[in-house]
Design an enzyme around this catalytic site. Sequence first.
Site, PDB file in Angstrom:
ATOM      1  NE  ARG A 187       3.391  38.436  -0.853  1.00 14.21           N
ATOM      2  CZ  ARG A 187       3.930  38.653  -2.047  1.00 14.21           C
ATOM      3  NH1 ARG A 187       3.353  38.228  -3.131  1.00 14.21           N
ATOM      4  NH2 ARG A 187       5.074  39.316  -2.155  1.00 14.21           N
ATOM      5  CD  GLU A 214     -27.989  42.513   9.768  1.00 17.12           C
ATOM      6  OE1 GLU A 214     -27.254  43.215  10.479  1.00 17.12           O
ATOM      7  OE2 GLU A 214     -28.358  42.844   8.630  1.00 17.12           O
ATOM      8  N   PRO A 253     -15.774  41.506  11.042  1.00 20.44           N
ATOM      9  CG  PRO A 253     -17.597  42.941  10.742  1.00 20.44           C
ATOM     10  CD  PRO A 253     -17.165  41.522  10.574  1.00 20.44           C
ATOM     11  CG  ASP A 272       6.679  41.809  -0.170  1.00 20.43           C
ATOM     12  OD1 ASP A 272       7.073  42.328  -1.225  1.00 20.43           O
ATOM     13  OD2 ASP A 272       6.117  40.705  -0.113  1.00 20.43           O
TER      14      ASP A 272
HETATM   15  N1  SAM Z   1     -23.418  42.899  11.570  1.00 18.46           N
HETATM   16  C1  SAM Z   1     -22.022  42.568  11.502  1.00 18.46           C
HETATM   17  C2  SAM Z   1     -21.240  43.641  12.238  1.00 18.46           C
HETATM   18  O1  SAM Z   1     -21.583  44.815  12.104  1.00 18.46           O
HETATM   19  O2  SAM Z   1     -20.243  43.319  12.900  1.00 18.46           O
HETATM   20  C3  SAM Z   1     -21.532  42.523  10.070  1.00 18.46           C
HETATM   21  C4  SAM Z   1     -22.005  41.314   9.324  1.00 18.46           C
HETATM   22  S1  SAM Z   1     -21.398  41.299   7.663  1.00 18.46           S
HETATM   23  C5  SAM Z   1     -22.712  42.040   6.792  1.00 18.46           C
HETATM   24  C6  SAM Z   1     -21.524  39.616   7.174  1.00 18.46           C
HETATM   25  C7  SAM Z   1     -20.240  38.821   7.258  1.00 18.46           C
HETATM   26  O3  SAM Z   1     -19.240  39.411   6.436  1.00 18.46           O
HETATM   27  C8  SAM Z   1     -19.600  38.718   8.618  1.00 18.46           C
HETATM   28  O4  SAM Z   1     -20.188  37.708   9.410  1.00 18.46           O
HETATM   29  C9  SAM Z   1     -18.165  38.396   8.275  1.00 18.46           C
HETATM   30  O5  SAM Z   1     -17.976  37.010   8.047  1.00 18.46           O
HETATM   31  C10 SAM Z   1     -17.948  39.116   6.956  1.00 18.46           C
HETATM   32  N2  SAM Z   1     -17.217  40.382   7.112  1.00 18.46           N
HETATM   33  C11 SAM Z   1     -17.723  41.618   6.970  1.00 18.46           C
HETATM   34  N3  SAM Z   1     -16.781  42.554   7.154  1.00 18.46           N
HETATM   35  C12 SAM Z   1     -15.629  41.896   7.392  1.00 18.46           C
HETATM   36  C13 SAM Z   1     -14.299  42.323   7.666  1.00 18.46           C
HETATM   37  N4  SAM Z   1     -13.961  43.606   7.740  1.00 18.46           N
HETATM   38  N5  SAM Z   1     -13.353  41.372   7.883  1.00 18.46           N
HETATM   39  C14 SAM Z   1     -13.678  40.067   7.827  1.00 18.46           C
HETATM   40  N6  SAM Z   1     -14.921  39.598   7.580  1.00 18.46           N
HETATM   41  C15 SAM Z   1     -15.896  40.497   7.360  1.00 18.46           C
END
Ligand code: SAM
Length: 235
Positions: free
Chosen positions: A160, A122, A94, A175
């Site tokens: 795509r 986490e 994220p 698109d």
């Molecule tokens: N503690 C982290 C933070 O707040 O940045 C979030 C960890 S999340 C619970 C676990 C995993 O989900 C991340 O390591 C990532 O690979 C994936 N993930 C969660 N949200 C995402 C998003 N918006 N885009 C891409 N991957 C995501």
Amino acid sequence: MKVDVLTIFPEFFREVFDFGIIRRAKLAEIVEINIFDIREFTTDKHRMTDDRPFGGGDGMVFKAEPIFNAVEHLLGTCERENYPPKTKVVLLTPQGRVFKQEVAKEFADEIENLILICGRYEGVDERVNEALVTDEISIGDYVLSGGEPAAIVVVDAIVRLLPNALGSETSAVNDSFSSGLLDYPHYTRPAEFRGMKVPEVLLNGNHAEIEKWRQQKALEKTLKFRKDLLNIGES
Ligand code: SAM
């Protein structure tokens, strides 16, 4: 394009790429998608992929070692400067660059081998970001439990856009986002459904008028829902 997905939940992907455009692209050898279980790259007898965080705090952290091992297995190296050309090692997070149509296009045009790392817990040991990955990608400003849904989104949006992935009857040109606007409204038969009529202009066969109407509607939709795409301030 070759896509390699690294995950602790390979089952997550069991059928998800076996439908529609992605399935056709796989059959036509436009894309090859491989799923790898990161647990296969652990070295301890319990095949642990997580451990407690240094410094304390809640939750567990995804260990760096199995991820490094997996990338080394796939590329023959885990040194970024020695990656083969047109290769990207992407961490789904994220905290990354937000994945938009322009990023999907950039990846579709430039990459031959895409490795997607799905985080869990986490998050992933920061040394993965520091030394291993070429790109950090987020699919939006919200937190998922794992990178798997994000990997599916990224693969779908890229595939795509690969040459010949869409049948001749469909095209990505109109698109949403491709031209900076949302897509225009679509209708199909019947011309009247539950008292709702298809706009007359679409029935008269005048292609110039239809094109004008579609442009107008695309603009109206964009103004209504996504003014930010038009780079005009609120007034
Ligand atoms: N503690 C982290 C933070 O707040 O940045 C979030 C960890 S999340 C619970 C676990 C995993 O989900 C991340 O390591 C990532 O690979 C994936 N993930 C969660 N949200 C995402 C998003 N918006 N885009 C891409 N991957 C995501």
